[in-house]
Every structure is written in structure tokens, then in C-alpha cells.
Design a protein around this motif. Sequence first.
Motif, mmCIF file in Angstrom:
data_model
loop_
_atom_site.group_PDB
_atom_site.id
_atom_site.type_symbol
_atom_site.label_atom_id
_atom_site.label_comp_id
_atom_site.label_asym_id
_atom_site.label_seq_id
_atom_site.Cartn_x
_atom_site.Cartn_y
_atom_site.Cartn_z
ATOM 1 N N GLN A 1 0.818 -1.206 0.000
ATOM 2 C CA GLN A 1 0.000 0.000 0.000
ATOM 3 C C GLN A 1 0.861 1.270 0.000
ATOM 4 O OE1 GLN A 1 -2.941 0.342 3.244
ATOM 5 N NE2 GLN A 1 -4.337 0.472 1.533
ATOM 6 N N ALA B 1 -2.713 4.573 4.710
ATOM 7 C CA ALA B 1 -3.895 3.737 4.513
ATOM 8 C C ALA B 1 -5.069 4.579 4.007
ATOM 9 C CB ALA B 1 -4.262 3.040 5.820
ATOM 10 N N TYR B 2 -5.271 5.749 4.600
ATOM 11 C CA TYR B 2 -6.387 6.591 4.158
ATOM 12 C C TYR B 2 -6.106 7.278 2.824
ATOM 13 C CZ TYR B 2 -9.484 5.743 8.004
ATOM 14 O OH TYR B 2 -10.350 5.126 8.869
ATOM 15 N N LEU C 1 -7.043 4.664 0.460
ATOM 16 C CA LEU C 1 -8.495 4.460 0.469
ATOM 17 C C LEU C 1 -9.214 5.570 -0.295
ATOM 18 C CD1 LEU C 1 -10.816 2.684 1.730
ATOM 19 C CD2 LEU C 1 -10.863 4.341 3.600
ATOM 20 N N GLU D 1 -5.446 0.373 -5.588
ATOM 21 C CA GLU D 1 -5.413 -1.050 -5.290
ATOM 22 C C GLU D 1 -3.993 -1.458 -4.918
ATOM 23 O OE1 GLU D 1 -6.462 -5.376 -7.082
ATOM 24 O OE2 GLU D 1 -6.728 -3.665 -8.415
ATOM 25 N N ASP D 2 -3.875 -2.238 -3.848
ATOM 26 C CA ASP D 2 -2.545 -2.717 -3.492
ATOM 27 C C ASP D 2 -2.450 -4.210 -3.796
ATOM 28 O OD1 ASP D 2 -4.274 -2.733 -0.856
ATOM 29 O OD2 ASP D 2 -2.763 -4.300 -0.636
ATOM 30 N N PHE D 3 -1.229 -4.727 -3.751
ATOM 31 C CA PHE D 3 -1.001 -6.119 -4.157
ATOM 32 C C PHE D 3 -0.331 -6.877 -3.026
ATOM 33 C CE2 PHE D 3 -1.077 -3.322 -7.735
ATOM 34 C CZ PHE D 3 -1.930 -3.958 -8.615
ATOM 35 N N MET D 4 -0.352 -8.183 -3.140
ATOM 36 C CA MET D 4 0.328 -8.975 -2.134
ATOM 37 C C MET D 4 1.815 -8.650 -2.163
ATOM 38 S SD MET D 4 -1.602 -10.714 -0.297
ATOM 39 C CE MET D 4 -0.254 -11.553 0.534
ATOM 40 N N HIS D 5 2.325 -8.322 -1.007
ATOM 41 C CA HIS D 5 3.764 -8.123 -0.906
ATOM 42 C C HIS D 5 4.211 -8.840 0.357
ATOM 43 C CE1 HIS D 5 7.688 -6.576 -0.981
ATOM 44 N NE2 HIS D 5 7.541 -5.808 0.063
ATOM 45 N N SER D 6 4.589 -10.087 0.197
ATOM 46 C CA SER D 6 4.879 -10.905 1.370
ATOM 47 C C SER D 6 6.342 -10.809 1.763
ATOM 48 C CB SER D 6 4.557 -12.366 1.074
ATOM 49 O OG SER D 6 3.214 -12.493 0.709
ATOM 50 N N SER E 1 -4.434 -4.692 1.923
ATOM 51 C CA SER E 1 -3.065 -4.541 2.403
ATOM 52 C C SER E 1 -2.556 -5.798 3.112
ATOM 53 C CB SER E 1 -2.987 -3.330 3.343
ATOM 54 O OG SER E 1 -1.672 -2.868 3.407
ATOM 55 N N GLN F 1 -6.387 -9.745 3.100
ATOM 56 C CA GLN F 1 -7.158 -10.647 2.234
ATOM 57 C C GLN F 1 -6.608 -12.072 2.273
ATOM 58 O OE1 GLN F 1 -5.211 -8.139 1.184
ATOM 59 N NE2 GLN F 1 -4.278 -8.509 -0.794
ATOM 60 N N LYS G 1 -10.637 -9.792 -1.731
ATOM 61 C CA LYS G 1 -10.678 -8.535 -0.993
ATOM 62 C C LYS G 1 -12.114 -8.114 -0.665
ATOM 63 C CE LYS G 1 -6.408 -6.396 -2.654
ATOM 64 N NZ LYS G 1 -5.863 -5.397 -3.566
ATOM 65 N N ILE H 1 -6.747 -0.965 10.588
ATOM 66 C CA ILE H 1 -7.535 0.266 10.525
ATOM 67 C C ILE H 1 -8.931 -0.068 9.999
ATOM 68 C CG2 ILE H 1 -7.744 2.347 9.092
ATOM 69 C CD1 ILE H 1 -4.663 2.616 9.509
ATOM 70 N N ASP I 1 -15.704 5.191 4.068
ATOM 71 C CA ASP I 1 -14.573 6.136 4.041
ATOM 72 C C ASP I 1 -14.444 6.989 5.291
ATOM 73 O OD1 ASP I 1 -13.880 5.164 1.627
ATOM 74 O OD2 ASP I 1 -14.147 7.034 0.504
ATOM 75 N N ILE J 1 -8.093 -2.355 6.892
ATOM 76 C CA ILE J 1 -6.791 -2.185 6.256
ATOM 77 C C ILE J 1 -5.694 -2.579 7.239
ATOM 78 C CG2 ILE J 1 -5.277 -0.581 5.032
ATOM 79 C CD1 ILE J 1 -7.756 1.259 4.736
ATOM 80 N N THR K 1 -1.952 -2.514 8.587
ATOM 81 C CA THR K 1 -0.719 -1.744 8.449
ATOM 82 C C THR K 1 0.459 -2.583 8.929
ATOM 83 O OG1 THR K 1 -0.882 -0.785 10.658
ATOM 84 C CG2 THR K 1 -1.925 0.423 8.879
ATOM 85 N N GLY L 1 4.030 -6.792 5.440
ATOM 86 C CA GLY L 1 3.952 -8.066 4.746
ATOM 87 C C GLY L 1 2.655 -8.789 5.081
#
Lengths: 439, 103
Positions: A81, A261-262, A265, A270-275, B13, B16, B23, B70, B75, B97, B99, B102
Amino acid sequence: MCSVNEEEGAEVFEVLKPIEPLELKCRKCLIEDGNVVLQKKFVYCKTCFMSMVTHKFRATVGKSKLVNRGERVLVCVSGSQSSVSLLHMIWTGLQQSTYKRLTFDPVVLYIDESVLYDYPQDQVNKIQELFEKYGLTYRIVKFAAAIYSDNCLDEDTNIDQYNDKLQNIFSNLSDLTLKEDMLMKLRKRAITKLAELLKCTRIMTAENEHKLSIRLLSNVALGRGSQISLDIGLAVNNKNNDKTSLVTIRPMRNLSAKEIAYYALFNMLEDFMHSNFLTATSEDESIQKTTERFVNDLQVDFPSTVSTIFRTGEKISEKTSAISYCLLCQGIMDVNMSPSSAMEATKYSKYVSLMGVKALKLSLNYLKNENTNEKKCDGCKCKDKQDLKEEIIESLCYACTHIIQDLQSLDDLPEEILNKHKEKLQFKKMEEQIKDFLL
Amino acid sequence: MDKVLNITTEFTSGLQLLFGNVKKHKLVLPEAEKPWTLGLLLFWIKDNILVDKDKWYLFLKGNTVRPGIIVAVNDQDWELLGDLNYQIKNNDNITFISTLHGG
Ligand SMILES: [Zn+2]
Ligand SMILES: [Zn+2]
């Protein structure tokens, strides 16, 4: 922070709990209803929030003219994100008219780490779609290629072999803390290498205040205290490389995780899996996750925890006297320490456990009469490998020695490390040989 | 019919991961004696849509979300809406969400 005065202590704690109901109107415009609460007391509406966040970002980028007009900047997008927000902020900055516009030349980079985790199959394609939508120059490079290949910007036919090597490195590390630490260092190595290949002189990464404070505390716990400023600073010059002056900039470092985060939002990013190796692991399995929980739990009752840690960390500056850099992480090495330091003690105990009782006997013999100097377990190769390990450890910082100690085989390390190590060794030998001629 | 609530929940984030990598979830909350609050919803989510049930502790802690997660309703920060006590309305869009790093 709370006072240490015992009797007043309890009261101080209670005052910190919000007692009054929150103001519902935005503190800036005083007209709109609030959307976000920061630090449990500052209420912002959407519009005022967005301009506040953008302003913070621009102020950090603009600080002391870090980036020149037209300079090539590698923008690292992991899919997290924070990183998709960074990309959006940069893109927005590039669209602005006249004097407010960002004027550098971004090259967006995604390092595809999918070989290490279970990502949704279409993730790379989705990221590519996102990059196309922004219309900026971009590169998508496989992690293993960035580590092992010389021409990682082109398709490499050996990619399967590189993927195996990369997986081997991590499967050869048993300790989760070290695994994660190694991952961080290899990521950094990949980014630095790609920046040079792509002729970028600046690197932008998306770590926010929250992430950097956790890194700060983890670094101390891992024995990377002397490298803190390299790892969390706003602009860090890679002094390791004389030819280019490669500066890493962290333009999101003054934004909190909640602000980001906001931001994501409100902009529907859109965010992606980042493990990483700690994704969905329990909190007491690794130093890094334990630290994260510690910070997050404190933050619940003390909303200024993160910024306090962060500002304290900023005051730590690197010792300029350091001239030695670690072969693996490129971080500063503590070299001028007294023999009785913790580092020496650990080194000794590691040496003993590595060599077993033999080492102890050897060193005792050495103390006694120095005459049994050739007692090798000849025949087997374990000795050679052990030797190589010890030699390499000489060129590593305190924290990285732990990684290498835990690593079962050195075969899968990037060749640059092994080669550079040989160079260093040659140089040392040469020095030995000519030292008699030097006055 | 009017008593059920149609809502959307989103987990982003990294969260999911606990919900089968999906999501967005359209949910129908059944009629209940007590009004639906966010506090009740959290446990309903845990019992009904959480896929990785063993890892529920990555979503909840005590009676609320795990620190570092969060929550926003349409919104708007749930801290402005009474946190756990917020009464859910039809068509609410509730976002969670993470934070945590990973995920
Ligand atoms: Zn406002
Ligand atoms: Zn190192």
C-alpha cells in the motif's frame, strides 16, 4: 513520555485515555465533517487530509534539493500500500502545472519475488497493467535474475537455475529472524544493482514512519545498531561505490501508516500482495515481528509511540570514521573495537561452536607451546568449507556473520560476494608479502 | 425482508490473505434481536467468512481488531463513529486495512 515519579505515574497514564468525545468537524476548515482521526485527537475531512498528506510528501522530497531536474530516479514499487501510494503521489506531482511540478525522470521498478511465495498467478500482469496506466517508464525484473544474472534487464535463459539458487539460500537458513534479515539485504542488493544498470542516480523507496521505527528497533536487537542511519535515513549516500553517487531517498518517512492507509483508500488505490517470510507468522517466532507487536500494542494507548521512536532514531548519526563496509549488506562495520567488546565475545563463542572442541584444544595448545601448528582433519572437504566460511566472516559486519553462520552452504551466495572476497584475500596476501619492503 | 442488512466488507493490504485472497465480500447479515454493531460484526466475520480459521488471531485481539488494523465505514474512520458500538446500516461499506508489514 510518562513520568517516572511513582505516585503520579498512574495519573499520567489515565490522562492519556481520551475522555472527551471527539470533535466531529475538521480541524482545518472547520466546516466539513471529519473523515479521519490522527493520533486520537486530530480530525480531518477528506479534502484537508489529502492536502495535508500531499504537502508532507512534497516537503520531504523538496528538502535540501535532493533531486535535480531531469535526474533519473528509480522508484521502487513492491505492490504494498505504501508503494502504490508513493507511485500515485509521484505521478500526481508530475502532472501538476508550473512551479509545483516534480521535474525528475522516474523509472518505476517492480522486483518480482513470486518464486518465494504463493502469490495470485495474475499478480505480475496486474502490476504491469497498473504501470501501463500511469504511462511512466517501468521495468519488471525477477528477483533471482537481479541477484545472479549479469544481464538481468534482458530475458535470461538461466532463470530457472537462478530461481533454484535463491530458493536454496532461504531453505538453507533455519532461523526465521535471519531469513528475514537476509531477505532485506538481498532486496537492497538487487535494487542497488538495478539502479546502476538503469543509470539512475537516485532511488526512492516507500517506507513509512511506522515501518522505519520498527526497523530501527529491530536493527538494534539484531546488532545492526551502527547501520541505523543507513537503514532509516531520509537520504543515504551509498559511499560504497565511488563511481556513482547513489542516494536512497525515503519520501514517505514522515507519513504514518494510517495516513497512507487513508490516502490509498480515498484515492481508491489497489494494493497487491507483498509478502515476506514473516507474513502471517506468529509474533514470537522472530525478532522483527516481536518488535512490531511491541510497537503496535504501545501505539494503542500512546498514539505518539511511533513518532517518538522515530525522532529518537533520527538523532543517531553514523560514525564518519568508519571506512570498512560489510561484503553482504554493504553496511558499516564496527572495526575499531576493544577486544573485550560484545562483538569479540560472540565471535569467540561462534568460533568455538563452529570448530568444536578442536578449536578449544588448538587455542589451548597455542597458549602452551605453539608447537602443534599443523593438525588438520585432512581428506574431507568440510575443512575447506569451514575455512571459506571463516574467511568470509572476516569481511562481514556483526549481524551478517549470524546469517552466514546459519547458512548451510555458501554455494548459492551471489558471485560478487564470493569474488570480492577473493579479491580482498589476494590483496591481504600481497600486503603480507611486501610488508617487509615498506618502511 | 427489511430486517436483513446488505453490506460490503473489504480486506486490504495483506488482510485478504486470511479471506481466501478475496478482498471484496458482499454480505447479508441475518435478522437479529439486538441491532448489528461493528463489535458483533467482527465475530460474525470470524465465524462465517474467515477462511484461515487457525489464524483468526491475526485479525482479532480480545473483543476488537488486532492493533495495526484500521477500520473505516464508508470512508470514515470508525473512531469518529463510536468504534465497536457503531450501528451498521444497510449498504454500509466497511473496510479493514492492515498496516502490518507483509500482511
Ligand atoms: Zn477540512
Ligand atoms: Zn553486513
